[in-house]
Design an enzyme around this catalytic site. Structure first.
Site, PDB file in Angstrom:
ATOM      1  N   GLU A 130      79.650  76.104  35.223  1.00  0.00           N
ATOM      2  CA  GLU A 130      80.440  75.521  34.131  1.00  0.00           C
ATOM      3  C   GLU A 130      80.735  76.628  33.109  1.00  0.00           C
ATOM      4  O   GLU A 130      79.876  76.996  32.309  1.00  0.00           O
ATOM      5  CB  GLU A 130      79.687  74.376  33.461  1.00  0.00           C
ATOM      6  N   ASP A 137      75.082  73.932  35.037  1.00  0.00           N
ATOM      7  CA  ASP A 137      75.488  73.524  33.694  1.00  0.00           C
ATOM      8  C   ASP A 137      75.414  74.716  32.734  1.00  0.00           C
ATOM      9  O   ASP A 137      74.547  75.575  32.865  1.00  0.00           O
ATOM     10  CB  ASP A 137      74.535  72.409  33.233  1.00  0.00           C
TER      11      ASP A 137
END
Length: 624
Positions: A364, A335
């Site tokens: 990400e 993330d």
């Protein structure tokens, strides 16, 4: 006299028992946390940093049994932490004992286990372009164990009636529905984080973790997570963990007693990140803009981790490796990857992949520019301009994702809209070091729901899935879209794009997990998806074949995926009416093939002169 002697002996015995109990209680009180809680013998990097946490523990001198060498002991300004680094090289799986002395006397001891690794652990295979990843928000997928919906030790309790509350989905719910996921053609599961999140509200997303060595009890236990992995491996499926390096939650246990003032990034006043990740590779960027981007917090409830602190960097590296070993993981999705210090993140990725050379990690990188995305992939030529290598094997193709949401709604395209967007996207592939290792997707748990964007038009859904199934990279789909689920983020917020999967809770009127109970609309979505992605499983041309595409004409787009042995022709008609294309333009790829068989309908198309396509449709033809 004999009686007096017996009384004395009994008294001494009870004093001894009392002393043992006091020492034991002292040890328990002294050691409140040990992280990692255990480790594994035979790791490539033999140095292990162990965090000991307890009242004034830094005043003690540590030693360890079994002739294990202590390489370093680090103290911080907080006396309740002691970081002890040992050398595990050539140390067999065994139980070590740490002794903590004060004034040359052992005050207490702590056992520590080095476990045996699984056979060939370092050489584990990861996910790749032959896989289909199924993204789940576990709280909203299926409630396999209603008894764990709430937990006495955690603040937020289960409340399915609250859109942004905890609804009760858990690990057991995923395990019970593995056959459903597999029947769709998915080979890999990426679940949003499962570690404990003790926020007062909205804790279901679990990105604000309060203990990164513990599965949230409302999802299950650590052993349940390992069991999920084992059950998946029995079915030849892979498990990807959603890992967070950038931040923790405000309720993380360390926030109550911070190890050192530099453990988290802190400004004089609360400072939010500017989200302008362009400043990181920008050769003209100001230092303050870069600092705010990297060190600023997402929100006040998510403390920003300082990976420039070597203790933090080592802690996160070991935590990641610990989960790989413990749960037998097959990969990571990371993330907010480029919100942290880039050098520290490159070292983190390198450390993980040094231990597991085949391990895939997708970051990400939420940016909509191919050069910006390519900068962050391992061995990028763009990164070399700044003498930077991220060591990150894969990135998420957000440029393609943003185009999918608009292209199939463009019925009357012009010079720079419609299918040309896809052509232009793939035309920039020369920027990437490895296009086969890009994650391609139409949506996820943070974006608009695809079916809502398409106004629940099944034909447009089919176009999007056909694209994902046949272009380069690793396709990822979001739970529920395969049965027509949607959600209006603009109107209902994140909760609306994270609705409960129908049938995941006892008493649900509709159970879309079973073919017999699906509505006709749900069946239409699922049956198409299942046929397409199960076909994809065994077609090497779309896994790793080359790609040749042709400039879109008349709102149609044609490309080929091919190896020496197999060729797949993909044709899109994005018009609201029938469209006929002449095939002679594609002779360099059609070559001596005479016909193509549609993988969905089984219908054979003659390639001699022309192909007619239905409105808003696509063909995936295996050439024969």
């Amino acid at each position: 006299m004999k009686n007096l002697k017996m009384i004395f002996l009994k008294h001494s015995f009870y004093k001894l028992i009392l002393l043992v109990l006091l020492v034991s209680a002292s040890a328990k009180a002294q050691i409140q946390k040990v992280e990692p809680p255990f480790w594994y013998a035979g790791m490539k990097n033999p140095e292990l940093q162990i965090l000991f946490y307890g009242k004034n523990i830094s005043q003690y001198e540590a030693s360890v049994s079994n002739n294990v060498v202590i390489k370093n002991v680090e103290k911080t300004e907080n006396p309740n932490y002691l970081f002890v680094t040992i050398d595990t090289k050539d140390v067999k799986a065994s139980e070590l004992v740490f002794s903590f002395k004060n004034n040359n006397k052992v005050a207490f001891k702590q056992k520590y286990t080095l476990k045996e690794r699984r056979a060939n652990s370092a050489d584990r295979k990861s996910y790749d372009a032959s896989d289909l990843i199924y993204l789940i928000m576990p709280d909203r997928f299926a409630n396999g164990n209603p008894k764990n919906d709430s937990n006495a030790s955690l603040t937020e309790k289960g409340n399915r009636a609250l859109p942004g509350g905890r609804h009760g989905g858990d690990i057991e719910g995923i395990i019970k529905n593995l056959d459903y996921i597999s029947s769709l053609g998915a080979t890999t599961i990426w679940s949003t984080p499962l570690c404990e999140d003790n926020d007062k509200e909205y804790s279901y997303h679990t990105y604000a973790q309060s203990d990164v060595y513990k599965i949230d009890p409302r999802y299950g236990t650590n052993d349940d997570y390992a069991r999920l992995s084992a059950e998946m491996h029995k079915k030849n499926m892979k498990l990807v963990m959603d890992y967070v390096t950038n931040h923790w939650g405000i309720s993380h246990w360390m926030m109550k007693d911070i190890p050192t003032k530099t453990w988290f990034n802190q400004f004089e006043n609360f400072t939010q990140t500017n989200h302008r990740r362009e400043v990181i590779p920008d050769t003209h960027a100001s230092k303050i803009d870069q600092e705010v981007c990297i060190d600023g917090w997402f929100v006040p409830s998510m403390p920003d981790l300082n990976l420039r602190n070597s203790l933090v960097a080592k802690y996160l590296t070991q935590n990641a490796i610990w989960w790989i070993e413990f749960a037998n993981l097959d990969g990571f999705r990371v993330d907010t990857y480029n919100y942290s210090d880039p050098t520290a993140m490159a070292n983190w990725a390198k450390s993980v992949t040094n231990e597991y050379p085949n391990f895939n990690i997708v970051g990400e990188i939420w940016m909509h520019n191919q050069a910006s995305l390519a900068y962050w992939q391992k061995d990028s030529k763009i990164g070399e301009i700044k003498n930077y290598n991220s060591n990150l094997p894969s990135v998420m193709d957000f440029t393609l994702q943003s185009q999918i949401g608009s292209v199939f709604n463009d019925d009357t395209p012009n010079w720079d809209s419609g299918l040309i967007k896809f052509y232009n996207n793939f035309a920039m592939d020369y920027l990437y070091p490895n296009t086969n290792n890009l994650l391609v997707f139409a949506e996820n748990h943070d974006t608009d729901r695809m079916n809502h964007t398409f106004k629940y038009d099944l034909a447009k859904y089919k176009l999007a899935m056909t694209l994902l199934a046949t272009v380069r990279g690793i396709p990822q789909i979001y739970y529920g879209s395969e049965i027509g689920m949607g959600g209006d983020k603009a109107k209902g917020g994140d909760a609306d794009i994270r609705q409960d999967f129908p049938g995941g809770w006892d008493g649900d009127k509709n159970n879309a997990f079973t073919a017999a109970a699906r509505t006709s609309e749900q069946a239409a979505y699922f049956d198409f998806s299942s046929k397409l992605f199960n076909w994809r499983k065994s077609n090497e041309a779309v896994h790793s074949g080359k790609m040749t595409h042709y400039i879109p004409e008349n709102n149609t787009y044609v490309y080929f995926r091919y190896t020496d042995a197999k060729t797949v022709m993909v044709v899109f008609n994005n018009n609201a009416k029938l469209q006929t294309i002449k095939t002679n333009r594609f002779k360099e790829n059609i070559k001596n093939y005479k016909s193509g068989k549609d993988v969905i309908t089984g219908k054979t198309f003659d390639l001699a002169s022309e192909i007619t396509l239905e409105p808003k449709s696509a063909l995936v033809l295996e050439l024969e």
